[in-house]
Design a protein around this motif. Structure first.
Motif, PDB file in Angstrom:
ATOM      1  N   TYR A 109       0.880  -0.963  -0.424  1.00  0.00           N
ATOM      2  CA  TYR A 109       0.404   0.507   0.167  1.00  0.00           C
ATOM      3  C   TYR A 109       1.207   1.663   0.340  1.00  0.00           C
ATOM      4  CZ  TYR A 109      -3.624   3.406   1.280  1.00  0.00           C
ATOM      5  OH  TYR A 109      -4.582   4.483   0.716  1.00  0.00           O
ATOM      6  N   TYR A 110       0.697   2.178  -0.997  1.00  0.00           N
ATOM      7  CA  TYR A 110       1.311   3.072  -1.060  1.00  0.00           C
ATOM      8  C   TYR A 110       0.061   4.623  -1.464  1.00  0.00           C
ATOM      9  CZ  TYR A 110       5.192   6.511  -2.787  1.00  0.00           C
ATOM     10  OH  TYR A 110       6.340   7.499  -2.915  1.00  0.00           O
ATOM     11  N   GLY A 111       0.663   5.341  -0.677  1.00  0.00           N
ATOM     12  CA  GLY A 111      -0.860   6.625  -0.365  1.00  0.00           C
ATOM     13  C   GLY A 111       0.084   7.746  -0.252  1.00  0.00           C
ATOM     14  N   ALA A 112      -0.813   9.010  -0.274  1.00  0.00           N
ATOM     15  CA  ALA A 112      -0.548  10.084   0.287  1.00  0.00           C
ATOM     16  C   ALA A 112      -1.796  10.484   0.371  1.00  0.00           C
ATOM     17  CB  ALA A 112      -0.115  10.742  -1.486  1.00  0.00           C
ATOM     18  N   TYR A 113      -2.211  11.970   1.078  1.00  0.00           N
ATOM     19  CA  TYR A 113      -2.953  12.201   2.124  1.00  0.00           C
ATOM     20  C   TYR A 113      -2.898  13.526   1.526  1.00  0.00           C
ATOM     21  CZ  TYR A 113      -3.536   7.677   3.508  1.00  0.00           C
ATOM     22  OH  TYR A 113      -3.741   6.392   3.836  1.00  0.00           O
ATOM     23  N   PHE A 114      -4.271  14.122   1.248  1.00  0.00           N
ATOM     24  CA  PHE A 114      -4.148  15.881   1.837  1.00  0.00           C
ATOM     25  C   PHE A 114      -5.734  16.735   1.328  1.00  0.00           C
ATOM     26  CE2 PHE A 114      -3.566  13.804  -2.791  1.00  0.00           C
ATOM     27  CZ  PHE A 114      -4.769  15.162  -3.556  1.00  0.00           C
ATOM     28  N   ARG A 115      -5.467  17.079   2.308  1.00  0.00           N
ATOM     29  CA  ARG A 115      -7.613  17.684   1.471  1.00  0.00           C
ATOM     30  C   ARG A 115      -7.422  18.551   0.892  1.00  0.00           C
ATOM     31  NH1 ARG A 115     -10.449  17.334   6.621  1.00  0.00           N
ATOM     32  NH2 ARG A 115      -9.135  16.304   8.397  1.00  0.00           N
ATOM     33  N   ASP A 116      -7.913  19.352   0.302  1.00  0.00           N
ATOM     34  CA  ASP A 116      -8.924  20.288  -0.803  1.00  0.00           C
ATOM     35  C   ASP A 116      -9.076  21.597  -0.424  1.00  0.00           C
ATOM     36  OD1 ASP A 116     -11.101  20.247  -0.252  1.00  0.00           O
ATOM     37  OD2 ASP A 116     -11.866  19.203  -1.900  1.00  0.00           O
ATOM     38  N   PRO A 117      -8.985  22.907  -1.456  1.00  0.00           N
ATOM     39  CA  PRO A 117      -9.038  23.943  -0.805  1.00  0.00           C
ATOM     40  C   PRO A 117     -10.411  23.946   0.122  1.00  0.00           C
ATOM     41  CG  PRO A 117      -8.066  24.482  -2.642  1.00  0.00           C
ATOM     42  CD  PRO A 117      -8.522  22.630  -2.321  1.00  0.00           C
ATOM     43  N   ASP A 118     -11.447  22.962   0.398  1.00  0.00           N
ATOM     44  CA  ASP A 118     -12.560  22.896   1.176  1.00  0.00           C
ATOM     45  C   ASP A 118     -12.273  22.387   2.409  1.00  0.00           C
ATOM     46  OD1 ASP A 118     -14.888  24.880  -0.190  1.00  0.00           O
ATOM     47  OD2 ASP A 118     -14.254  24.175  -1.898  1.00  0.00           O
ATOM     48  N   GLY A 119     -11.811  21.699   2.420  1.00  0.00           N
ATOM     49  CA  GLY A 119     -11.153  21.180   4.156  1.00  0.00           C
ATOM     50  C   GLY A 119     -11.482  19.722   3.475  1.00  0.00           C
ATOM     51  N   LYS A 121     -11.212  15.921   2.618  1.00  0.00           N
ATOM     52  CA  LYS A 121      -9.820  15.104   2.558  1.00  0.00           C
ATOM     53  C   LYS A 121     -10.071  13.867   1.047  1.00  0.00           C
ATOM     54  CE  LYS A 121      -7.039  12.587   5.704  1.00  0.00           C
ATOM     55  NZ  LYS A 121      -6.693  11.584   7.110  1.00  0.00           N
ATOM     56  N   LEU A 122      -8.671  13.471   0.597  1.00  0.00           N
ATOM     57  CA  LEU A 122      -8.761  12.728   0.247  1.00  0.00           C
ATOM     58  C   LEU A 122      -7.359  11.937  -0.454  1.00  0.00           C
ATOM     59  CD1 LEU A 122      -9.273  15.636  -1.574  1.00  0.00           C
ATOM     60  CD2 LEU A 122      -9.869  13.863  -2.992  1.00  0.00           C
ATOM     61  N   CYS A 123      -7.079  11.164  -0.614  1.00  0.00           N
ATOM     62  CA  CYS A 123      -6.023   9.870  -0.469  1.00  0.00           C
ATOM     63  C   CYS A 123      -5.844   9.473  -1.915  1.00  0.00           C
ATOM     64  CB  CYS A 123      -6.652   8.823   0.730  1.00  0.00           C
ATOM     65  SG  CYS A 123      -5.134   7.416   0.094  1.00  0.00           S
ATOM     66  N   VAL A 124      -4.823   9.169  -2.220  1.00  0.00           N
ATOM     67  CA  VAL A 124      -4.311   8.912  -3.557  1.00  0.00           C
ATOM     68  C   VAL A 124      -3.065   7.526  -3.423  1.00  0.00           C
ATOM     69  CG1 VAL A 124      -3.392   8.814  -6.163  1.00  0.00           C
ATOM     70  CG2 VAL A 124      -4.672  11.149  -4.518  1.00  0.00           C
ATOM     71  N   CYS A 125      -3.821   7.083  -4.189  1.00  0.00           N
ATOM     72  CA  CYS A 125      -3.246   5.413  -3.102  1.00  0.00           C
ATOM     73  C   CYS A 125      -2.948   4.059  -4.716  1.00  0.00           C
ATOM     74  CB  CYS A 125      -3.846   4.535  -2.349  1.00  0.00           C
ATOM     75  SG  CYS A 125      -5.329   4.076  -2.587  1.00  0.00           S
ATOM     76  N   CYS A 126      -1.996   3.658  -4.103  1.00  0.00           N
ATOM     77  CA  CYS A 126      -2.049   2.392  -5.349  1.00  0.00           C
ATOM     78  C   CYS A 126      -1.210   1.147  -4.009  1.00  0.00           C
ATOM     79  CB  CYS A 126      -0.534   2.888  -6.192  1.00  0.00           C
ATOM     80  SG  CYS A 126      -0.147   1.096  -7.297  1.00  0.00           S
ATOM     81  N   HIS A 127      -1.861   0.232  -5.006  1.00  0.00           N
ATOM     82  CA  HIS A 127      -2.490  -1.571  -4.165  1.00  0.00           C
ATOM     83  C   HIS A 127      -0.850  -2.646  -4.384  1.00  0.00           C
ATOM     84  CE1 HIS A 127      -5.857  -0.495  -2.068  1.00  0.00           C
ATOM     85  NE2 HIS A 127      -5.381   0.539  -3.168  1.00  0.00           N
ATOM     86  N   ASP A 128      -0.130  -2.110  -6.162  1.00  0.00           N
ATOM     87  CA  ASP A 128       0.364  -2.591  -6.766  1.00  0.00           C
ATOM     88  C   ASP A 128       2.017  -2.479  -6.295  1.00  0.00           C
ATOM     89  OD1 ASP A 128      -2.004  -3.230  -8.132  1.00  0.00           O
ATOM     90  OD2 ASP A 128      -1.402  -1.962  -9.949  1.00  0.00           O
ATOM     91  N   PRO A 129       2.510  -3.543  -5.990  1.00  0.00           N
ATOM     92  CA  PRO A 129       4.498  -3.721  -5.976  1.00  0.00           C
ATOM     93  C   PRO A 129       5.062  -2.625  -6.927  1.00  0.00           C
ATOM     94  CG  PRO A 129       3.802  -5.964  -6.302  1.00  0.00           C
ATOM     95  CD  PRO A 129       1.658  -5.191  -6.264  1.00  0.00           C
ATOM     96  N   VAL A 130       6.058  -2.758  -6.388  1.00  0.00           N
ATOM     97  CA  VAL A 130       6.845  -1.895  -7.576  1.00  0.00           C
ATOM     98  C   VAL A 130       7.108  -3.034  -8.083  1.00  0.00           C
ATOM     99  CG1 VAL A 130       8.977  -0.653  -8.238  1.00  0.00           C
ATOM    100  CG2 VAL A 130       7.752  -0.438  -5.984  1.00  0.00           C
ATOM    101  N   SER A 131       6.606  -2.591  -9.871  1.00  0.00           N
ATOM    102  CA  SER A 131       7.219  -3.640 -10.758  1.00  0.00           C
ATOM    103  C   SER A 131       8.663  -2.957 -11.880  1.00  0.00           C
ATOM    104  CB  SER A 131       6.487  -3.302 -12.018  1.00  0.00           C
ATOM    105  OG  SER A 131       5.685  -2.339 -12.189  1.00  0.00           O
ATOM    106  N   GLU A 132       9.286  -4.178 -11.656  1.00  0.00           N
ATOM    107  CA  GLU A 132      10.798  -3.590 -12.216  1.00  0.00           C
ATOM    108  C   GLU A 132      10.932  -3.468 -13.701  1.00  0.00           C
ATOM    109  OE1 GLU A 132      13.324  -2.408  -9.553  1.00  0.00           O
ATOM    110  OE2 GLU A 132      12.062  -3.113  -7.485  1.00  0.00           O
TER     111      GLU A 132
END
Length: 132
Positions: A109-119, A121-132
Protein backbone atom coordinates in the motif's frame (compact mmCIF):
# COMPACT_ATOMS: atom_id res chain seq x y z
CA UNK A 1 -20.19 -0.71 -6.59
CA UNK A 2 -19.78 3.10 -6.68
CA UNK A 3 -21.73 5.22 -9.17
CA UNK A 4 -20.28 8.58 -8.21
CA UNK A 5 -18.73 10.57 -5.40
CA UNK A 6 -19.63 14.21 -4.87
CA UNK A 7 -17.70 16.72 -2.77
CA UNK A 8 -19.25 20.01 -1.74
CA UNK A 9 -17.25 23.14 -2.52
CA UNK A 10 -17.71 26.81 -1.67
CA UNK A 11 -15.58 28.64 -4.25
CA UNK A 12 -16.18 26.75 -7.47
CA UNK A 13 -13.41 28.27 -9.60
CA UNK A 14 -10.76 27.62 -6.94
CA UNK A 15 -12.06 24.09 -6.38
CA UNK A 16 -12.27 23.41 -10.12
CA UNK A 17 -8.62 24.43 -10.61
CA UNK A 18 -7.52 22.23 -7.69
CA UNK A 19 -9.48 19.13 -8.69
CA UNK A 20 -8.67 19.56 -12.39
CA UNK A 21 -4.95 19.38 -11.56
CA UNK A 22 -5.37 16.25 -9.40
CA UNK A 23 -7.64 14.50 -11.92
CA UNK A 24 -5.24 15.33 -14.75
CA UNK A 25 -2.33 13.84 -12.79
CA UNK A 26 -4.41 10.67 -12.35
CA UNK A 27 -5.21 10.55 -16.07
CA UNK A 28 -8.95 11.26 -15.72
CA UNK A 29 -10.96 13.31 -18.17
CA UNK A 30 -13.44 16.12 -17.58
CA UNK A 31 -16.91 14.83 -18.44
CA UNK A 32 -18.81 18.04 -17.76
CA UNK A 33 -18.45 21.49 -16.26
CA UNK A 34 -21.48 23.73 -15.76
CA UNK A 35 -20.30 26.93 -14.11
CA UNK A 36 -23.85 28.30 -13.84
CA UNK A 37 -24.92 25.46 -11.50
CA UNK A 38 -21.91 25.25 -10.50
CA UNK A 39 -20.67 21.67 -10.75
CA UNK A 40 -18.18 19.53 -12.67
CA UNK A 41 -17.38 15.84 -13.02
CA UNK A 42 -14.47 13.67 -14.14
CA UNK A 43 -14.22 10.05 -15.24
CA UNK A 44 -11.61 7.52 -16.24
CA UNK A 45 -10.73 7.54 -19.94
CA UNK A 46 -12.03 4.01 -20.51
CA UNK A 47 -15.16 3.94 -18.29
CA UNK A 48 -18.19 6.22 -17.79
CA UNK A 49 -18.43 5.35 -14.07
CA UNK A 50 -17.64 6.04 -11.35
CA UNK A 51 -17.76 9.81 -11.62
CA UNK A 52 -15.94 12.20 -9.33
CA UNK A 53 -18.10 15.32 -8.94
CA UNK A 54 -17.62 18.67 -7.21
CA UNK A 55 -20.26 21.33 -6.75
CA UNK A 56 -22.07 23.73 -4.49
CA UNK A 57 -24.43 21.93 -2.12
CA UNK A 58 -27.89 21.55 -3.64
CA UNK A 59 -29.58 23.05 -0.58
CA UNK A 60 -27.61 26.29 -0.96
CA UNK A 61 -25.91 26.02 2.43
CA UNK A 62 -22.13 26.27 2.78
CA UNK A 63 -20.16 23.10 2.06
CA UNK A 64 -18.48 21.59 5.12
CA UNK A 65 -15.89 18.83 5.33
CA UNK A 66 -16.89 15.85 7.45
CA UNK A 67 -14.81 14.47 10.29
CA UNK A 68 -13.83 10.89 9.48
CA UNK A 69 -14.85 11.15 5.83
CA UNK A 70 -12.34 10.67 3.05
CA UNK A 71 -12.42 9.89 -0.65
CA UNK A 72 -9.64 7.59 -1.85
CA UNK A 73 -8.67 7.70 -5.51
CA UNK A 74 -6.86 4.81 -7.15
CA UNK A 75 -3.61 5.51 -9.01
CA UNK A 76 -2.09 3.19 -11.60
CA UNK A 77 1.33 3.28 -9.93
CA UNK A 78 3.40 4.97 -7.22
CA UNK A 79 4.73 7.61 -9.59
CA UNK A 80 1.15 8.69 -10.26
CA UNK A 81 0.47 8.92 -6.51
CA UNK A 82 3.44 11.27 -6.24
CA UNK A 83 2.28 13.36 -9.22
CA UNK A 84 -1.27 13.72 -7.88
CA UNK A 85 0.02 14.70 -4.43
CA UNK A 86 2.37 17.28 -5.97
CA UNK A 87 -0.50 18.68 -8.08
CA UNK A 88 -2.69 18.92 -4.99
CA UNK A 89 -0.13 20.84 -2.96
CA UNK A 90 0.76 23.10 -5.91
CA UNK A 91 -2.92 24.06 -6.21
CA UNK A 92 -3.75 24.96 -2.62
CA UNK A 93 -3.98 21.53 -1.01
CA UNK A 94 -2.81 20.84 2.54
CA UNK A 95 -0.68 17.80 3.36
CA UNK A 96 -2.27 15.16 5.58
CA UNK A 97 0.44 12.57 4.91
CA UNK A 98 3.21 12.61 2.30
CA UNK A 99 3.46 9.81 -0.28
CA UNK A 100 4.88 6.62 1.10
CA UNK A 101 4.35 3.01 2.02
CA UNK A 102 1.73 2.33 4.68
CA UNK A 103 2.57 -1.27 5.69
CA UNK A 104 -0.03 -1.14 8.47
CA UNK A 105 -2.62 -1.53 5.67
CA UNK A 106 -0.69 -4.08 3.60
CA UNK A 107 2.87 -4.56 2.34
CA UNK A 108 2.38 -2.81 -1.02
CA UNK A 109 0.00 0.00 0.00
CA UNK A 110 1.48 3.29 -1.20
CA UNK A 111 -0.57 6.39 -0.52
CA UNK A 112 -0.65 10.13 -0.03
CA UNK A 113 -3.22 12.18 1.89
CA UNK A 114 -4.26 15.80 1.49
CA UNK A 115 -7.13 18.22 1.91
CA UNK A 116 -8.59 20.32 -0.87
CA UNK A 117 -9.12 24.09 -0.39
CA UNK A 118 -12.56 23.38 1.13
CA UNK A 119 -11.14 20.97 3.72
CA UNK A 120 -12.30 17.73 2.07
CA UNK A 121 -9.85 14.93 2.82
CA UNK A 122 -8.60 12.89 -0.12
CA UNK A 123 -6.21 10.01 -0.55
CA UNK A 124 -4.45 8.85 -3.69
CA UNK A 125 -3.15 5.30 -3.45
CA UNK A 126 -1.71 2.35 -5.30
CA UNK A 127 -1.98 -1.24 -4.06
CA UNK A 128 0.52 -2.80 -6.43
CA UNK A 129 4.16 -3.68 -5.78
CA UNK A 130 6.83 -1.79 -7.63
CA UNK A 131 7.32 -3.37 -11.04
CA UNK A 132 10.91 -3.48 -12.23
Amino acid sequence: MISHVCLGVNEFDRAFAFHSAVMSALGHELKFCERDKPWAGWMAKDKPRPLFVIGRPFNGDAAQAGNGQMVSLLAIDRKTVDAAYDAALANGGICEGAPGLRPQYHADYYGAYFRDPDGNKLCVCCHDPVSE
